[in-house]
Design an enzyme around this catalytic site. Structure first.
Site, mmCIF file in Angstrom:
data_model
loop_
_atom_site.group_PDB
_atom_site.id
_atom_site.type_symbol
_atom_site.label_atom_id
_atom_site.label_comp_id
_atom_site.label_asym_id
_atom_site.label_seq_id
_atom_site.Cartn_x
_atom_site.Cartn_y
_atom_site.Cartn_z
ATOM 1 N N ASP A 1 -48.229 3.161 29.522
ATOM 2 C CA ASP A 1 -48.992 3.880 28.494
ATOM 3 C C ASP A 1 -48.083 4.774 27.669
ATOM 4 O O ASP A 1 -47.496 5.716 28.187
ATOM 5 C CB ASP A 1 -50.058 4.739 29.184
ATOM 6 C CG ASP A 1 -51.163 3.893 29.769
ATOM 7 O OD1 ASP A 1 -51.796 3.156 29.003
ATOM 8 O OD2 ASP A 1 -51.376 3.960 30.991
ATOM 9 N N MET B 1 -47.921 7.427 24.680
ATOM 10 C CA MET B 1 -48.770 8.363 23.912
ATOM 11 C C MET B 1 -47.889 9.299 23.089
ATOM 12 O O MET B 1 -46.858 9.754 23.579
ATOM 13 C CB MET B 1 -49.610 9.206 24.865
ATOM 14 C CG MET B 1 -50.435 8.391 25.836
ATOM 15 S SD MET B 1 -51.374 9.480 26.912
ATOM 16 C CE MET B 1 -52.085 8.277 28.034
ATOM 17 N N SER C 1 -51.356 1.119 36.222
ATOM 18 C CA SER C 1 -50.863 1.984 35.150
ATOM 19 C C SER C 1 -49.869 2.973 35.726
ATOM 20 O O SER C 1 -50.222 3.824 36.550
ATOM 21 C CB SER C 1 -52.009 2.739 34.485
ATOM 22 O OG SER C 1 -51.459 3.788 33.714
ATOM 23 N N GLY D 1 -56.016 8.396 26.301
ATOM 24 C CA GLY D 1 -55.320 9.676 26.286
ATOM 25 C C GLY D 1 -54.983 10.232 27.656
ATOM 26 O O GLY D 1 -53.976 10.909 27.802
ATOM 27 N N ASP E 1 -59.316 -1.190 30.501
ATOM 28 C CA ASP E 1 -58.423 -0.084 30.863
ATOM 29 C C ASP E 1 -59.172 1.244 30.893
ATOM 30 O O ASP E 1 -59.706 1.688 29.879
ATOM 31 C CB ASP E 1 -57.292 -0.046 29.809
ATOM 32 C CG ASP E 1 -56.242 1.025 30.073
ATOM 33 O OD1 ASP E 1 -56.289 1.672 31.134
ATOM 34 O OD2 ASP E 1 -55.369 1.189 29.196
ATOM 35 N N GLY E 2 -59.172 1.888 32.071
ATOM 36 C CA GLY E 2 -59.721 3.226 32.201
ATOM 37 C C GLY E 2 -60.793 3.315 33.270
ATOM 38 O O GLY E 2 -61.845 2.687 33.145
ATOM 39 N N MET F 1 -60.984 -0.360 25.913
ATOM 40 C CA MET F 1 -60.878 0.877 26.685
ATOM 41 C C MET F 1 -62.235 1.154 27.344
ATOM 42 O O MET F 1 -63.279 1.057 26.697
ATOM 43 C CB MET F 1 -60.525 2.065 25.785
ATOM 44 C CG MET F 1 -59.128 2.052 25.181
ATOM 45 S SD MET F 1 -57.763 2.023 26.373
ATOM 46 C CE MET F 1 -58.083 3.477 27.378
ATOM 47 N N GLY G 1 -54.934 2.956 37.175
ATOM 48 C CA GLY G 1 -53.922 3.971 37.460
ATOM 49 C C GLY G 1 -54.256 4.729 38.720
ATOM 50 O O GLY G 1 -53.740 4.438 39.800
ATOM 51 N N MET H 1 -50.424 3.955 22.324
ATOM 52 C CA MET H 1 -51.459 4.866 21.810
ATOM 53 C C MET H 1 -50.753 5.822 20.871
ATOM 54 O O MET H 1 -50.638 7.021 21.136
ATOM 55 C CB MET H 1 -52.135 5.602 22.976
ATOM 56 C CG MET H 1 -53.069 4.714 23.773
ATOM 57 S SD MET H 1 -53.426 5.396 25.399
ATOM 58 C CE MET H 1 -52.007 4.768 26.274
ATOM 59 N N GLY I 1 -57.312 9.045 35.065
ATOM 60 C CA GLY I 1 -58.226 9.747 35.959
ATOM 61 C C GLY I 1 -59.598 10.075 35.398
ATOM 62 O O GLY I 1 -60.317 10.891 35.979
ATOM 63 N N HIS J 1 -48.457 -1.816 33.733
ATOM 64 C CA HIS J 1 -49.102 -1.284 32.531
ATOM 65 C C HIS J 1 -48.419 0.036 32.177
ATOM 66 O O HIS J 1 -48.414 0.982 32.971
ATOM 67 C CB HIS J 1 -50.596 -1.077 32.782
ATOM 68 C CG HIS J 1 -51.352 -0.641 31.562
ATOM 69 N ND1 HIS J 1 -51.792 -1.535 30.608
ATOM 70 C CD2 HIS J 1 -51.734 0.587 31.135
ATOM 71 C CE1 HIS J 1 -52.420 -0.868 29.641
ATOM 72 N NE2 HIS J 1 -52.395 0.424 29.939
ATOM 73 N N HIS K 1 -48.864 -0.491 26.368
ATOM 74 C CA HIS K 1 -50.068 -0.083 25.626
ATOM 75 C C HIS K 1 -49.702 1.091 24.739
ATOM 76 O O HIS K 1 -49.506 2.211 25.223
ATOM 77 C CB HIS K 1 -51.144 0.305 26.666
ATOM 78 C CG HIS K 1 -52.404 0.868 26.100
ATOM 79 N ND1 HIS K 1 -53.317 1.550 26.876
ATOM 80 C CD2 HIS K 1 -52.914 0.846 24.849
ATOM 81 C CE1 HIS K 1 -54.333 1.938 26.119
ATOM 82 N NE2 HIS K 1 -54.113 1.532 24.876
#
Ligand code: DX5
Ligand code: ZN
Length: 215
Positions: free
Chosen positions: A34, A36, A8, A142, A175-176, A137, A197, A67, A145, A32, A65
């Site tokens: 992200d 947002m 990520s 959002g 993811d996450g 997820m 990430g 969001m 880390g 990947h 991705h």
């Protein structure tokens, strides 16, 4: 089978982005990205200039991705910016998910439906045959880390069971909070794509971290 590893770029070094792009080109499978909007999730990330900059140097496919609210409005632009995989959240839309998935596939891009950890995986089941992949997820969307939510294993296994039962080819992306600590179990439960990430970019040896997750 080994999973694809998708670092990520949210955790990349934006002052030396090209260095991190070349690292992904050399050792990983997908980028990947992200996106947002500060509305669907309480955070902002980056937009088209960064996606296009990464696309200009990427030798691996871009996995975007979204969001964001009203993702259908931006699908064409993300496809033109270089996405090879494009996902949006089931509860970010008012439209029929099949129609939005169709918009993505019309561009020759792989379409994915994403859900947060508090949404039952069964909500995805009516659309599994329309999805090239689903994104489960393993933290609340959002922020990078965050800590991995352990219930994800069961959610991946349940989704995989349904995919196999129906003889589908839908892939599962997780993811996450993914790291070498949970990668193996996720793959055993049926994950096909692992997003990571912080585990990759905060590691002293990103190449080794990616290899550990692939095994
Ligand atoms: C979170 C993003 C993730 C995030 C993963 O909303 O969708 O892709 O960047 O980061 P880590 O691996 O640090 O949890
Ligand atoms: Zn993501």
């Amino acid at each position: 089978m080994a999973a694809l590893i998708a670092p990520s770029m949210l955790s990349a070094d934006f002052l030396h982005l090209e260095k991190d792009v070349q690292m992904v080109n050399a050792y990983a499978d997908l980028f990947h990205l992200d996106i947002m909007d500060g509305r669907f999730v309480p955070n902002l990330s980056y937009g088209f200039p960064i996606v296009e900059a990464i696309a200009s140097k990427a030798e691996k496919p871009l996995d975007v991705h979204l969001m964001i609210c009203s993702p259908h409005v931006y699908i064409e632009r993300f496809c033109k910016a270089g996405a090879s995989l494009l996902s949006f959240h089931l509860n970010a839309i008012h439209e029929d998910p099949e129609a939005v998935l169709g918009l993505i596939k019309n561009h020759g891009v792989k379409a994915g439906l994403a859900i947060n950890p508090d949404i039952p995986v069964e909500k995805l089941f009516p659309y599994l045959d329309q999805c090239d992949f689903v994104l489960l997820m393993s933290v609340f969307a959002g922020f990078g880390g965050q800590s991995f939510i352990e219930e994800t294993y069961e959610r991946v296994a349940k989704t995989k069971e349904e995919i196999l039962r129906r003889g589908l080819k839908t892939q599962i992306e997780v993811d996450g909070g993914v790291s070498p600590k949970n990668a193996r179990q996720l793959v055993e439960c049926g994950a096909d794509i692992l997003v990571a990430g912080s585990a990759v970019f905060k590691s002293s040896d990103p190449q080794q971290t990616i290899e550990l997750m692939r095994k």
